[in-house]
Scaffold this active site. Structure first.
Site: not given
Ligand code: SPV
Ligand code: MG
Length: 431
Positions: A89-91, A123, A203
């Site tokens: 295509g020429d685009d 188009g 965590d």
């Molecule tokens: C998380 O993101 O929860 C992980 C990676 O397990 S770390 O926090 O680096 O262990």
């Molecule tokens: Mg983790």
């Protein structure tokens, strides 16, 4: 005579049919279909796999043969097949394909061939079509398979943490243009740390799997990119098999489980927190149980090695990695708090010498001075930026909250915030 046409072949629209017809009028049309590898370095992976795209294209009237085009540049295939002409295509006279066009002219002159440029079909806006495909979303099956395709197609798969729909949307849509093409995140890390932190919880596997999955649903609903799920320790084997099936059913591509036992604590805590490793055989048994439980062949179970976190040697990590691969792990993640990166680099070198194809996942939170190119040179396949969007959001919120307290009004904080109009437009369908 042979006429060459290079294409992605993901979205078939009247413009493509027109160019095929024009090519076929002039000779035998040889389609060079770009492979995932050729596309991935420059653009997002196509919705369909190479084989699926090939099956469609080779049945279009006028196409004589389909061959892979393994590079973004047309030049290697033009040299290989020496067509009498290439049609386009020429685009491409303006915009990002100008360099490719110049290279094509040079090589066709050398080969004594012709370049045929067909007026672009107005188009048809392929960016708009791509956007429309994106808005249709994805299916769990397609999403799940994409991680393996990306690992095959890219030197390094770039994964970013999301802990909410909003952070997921950033990962889904952000693109920046660099000299070597468009850069974007390839997928999403569902992190136990950022998910629990966003809820004001530690965590320590305190946010149960059901809640984690509810949060994941928010991300699943507004994104299409592949997801790697942080499965913590995976719990007991009996629990892990349920997790695997649930994740797989939802279209998650991979789960990573870590070889720790006891109360799970975040790996990046200081040395005062002792981290206890699982006996090798128990963890192998858990990995094998998970592998037996999965239904598709595409779902990945990745073994996370905590030897370096728990104060053991690279040799200990390697010994465990061998056993985990033997037990069926589809990849390994090696983690470390060490900022020099030396232990990780040493692990990767020996592991890759022994296993050419088992993906290595790195989480360079503490050794963040290394660029993605350097991680590739260490033989990593996946990089996970594991907590950055959450860590970025906290100081941003803090600054605004402080400004309002200090000024006893929100005027001064306004410039630190997204404009109201923009936030209303951010989420499609919100207007
Ligand atoms: C998380 O993101 O929860 C992980 C990676 O397990 S770390 O926090 O680096 O262990
Ligand atoms: Mg983790």
């Amino acid at each position: 005579m042979v006429i060459y046409l290079g294409m992605r072949g993901d979205i078939i629209h009247p413009g493509i049919i027109n160019i095929i017809r024009e090519g076929a009028k002039r000779g035998d049309l040889l389609v060079g279909l770009l492979t995932d590898q050729a596309i991935a370095a420059h653009k997002r992976l196509p919705y369909l796999t190479y084989e699926q795209r090939k099956a469609v294209i080779e049945h279009i009237k006028g196409v004589s043969r389909v061959v892979p085009q393994e590079e973004w540049s047309y030049v290697p295939n033009l040299r290989k097949y020496k067509p009498a002409a290439i049609i386009h295509g020429d685009d491409w006279k303006s915009g990002p394909l100008q360099k490719e066009r110049n290279d094509v002219y040079a090589v066709m002159e050398e080969l004594g061939g012709q370049v045929i440029e067909i007026p672009y079909t107005s188009g048809v806006n392929s960016s708009a079509l791509n956007e429309a495909v994106r808005s249709i979303g994805t299916t769990p099956d397609i999403r799940l398979k994409t991680l393996r395709r990306l690992i095959d197609a890219k030197p390094l798969v770039r994964i970013m943490e999301a802990h909410s729909g909003l952070s997921g949307l950033i990962i889904e849509h952000l693109e920046i243009t660099k000299s070597d093409g468009i850069h974007s995140f390839d997928g999403i890390w569902s992190s136990s740390l950022t998910d629990s932190t966003s809820k004001g919880k530690p965590d320590i596997e305190a946010v149960d799997l059901t809640t984690r999955l509810q949060d994941l649903t928010n991300i699943l609903e507004c994104t299409t990119k592949p997801i790697i799920f942080d499965g913590d320790t995976g719990g007991k084997s009996e629990h892990f098999v349920f997790t695997v099936r649930t994740l797989e059913r939802n279209g998650v591509s991979a789960v990573i489980i870590e070889d720790k036992v006891g109360l799970k604590k975040n790996s990046l805590f200081g040395t005062e927190v002792a981290q206890e490793l699982s006996p090798v055989s128990d963890f192998c048994e858990k990995l094998s149980a998970g592998k037996r439980a999965q239904v598709t062949k595409d779902f990945m179970i990745i073994a996370r090695l905590e030897s370096l976190i728990a104060g053991f040697s690279v040799e200990d990590a390697l010994k465990r990695a061998r056993a985990y691969v033997e037990a069926g792990a589809d990849g390994v993640m090696i983690h470390s708090k060490e900022s020099s990166g030396a232990d990780i680099k040493a692990f990767c070198a020996t592991f890759r010498a022994e296993y050419a194809y088992i993906p290595i996942v790195l989480v360079p939170t503490t050794y963040n001075q290394f660029t993605e190119k350097e991680l590739v040179s260490w033989n990593a396949n996946i990089v996970i930026y594991a907590n950055h969007l959450l860590r970025a959001s906290y100081p941003a919120m803090m600054n605004v909250a402080k400004s309002i307290l200090e000024n006893e009004r929100s005027l001064e904080a306004d410039s630190l915030c997204m404009p109201i109009k923009q936030i209303l437009e951010l989420i499609p369908g919100g207007k």
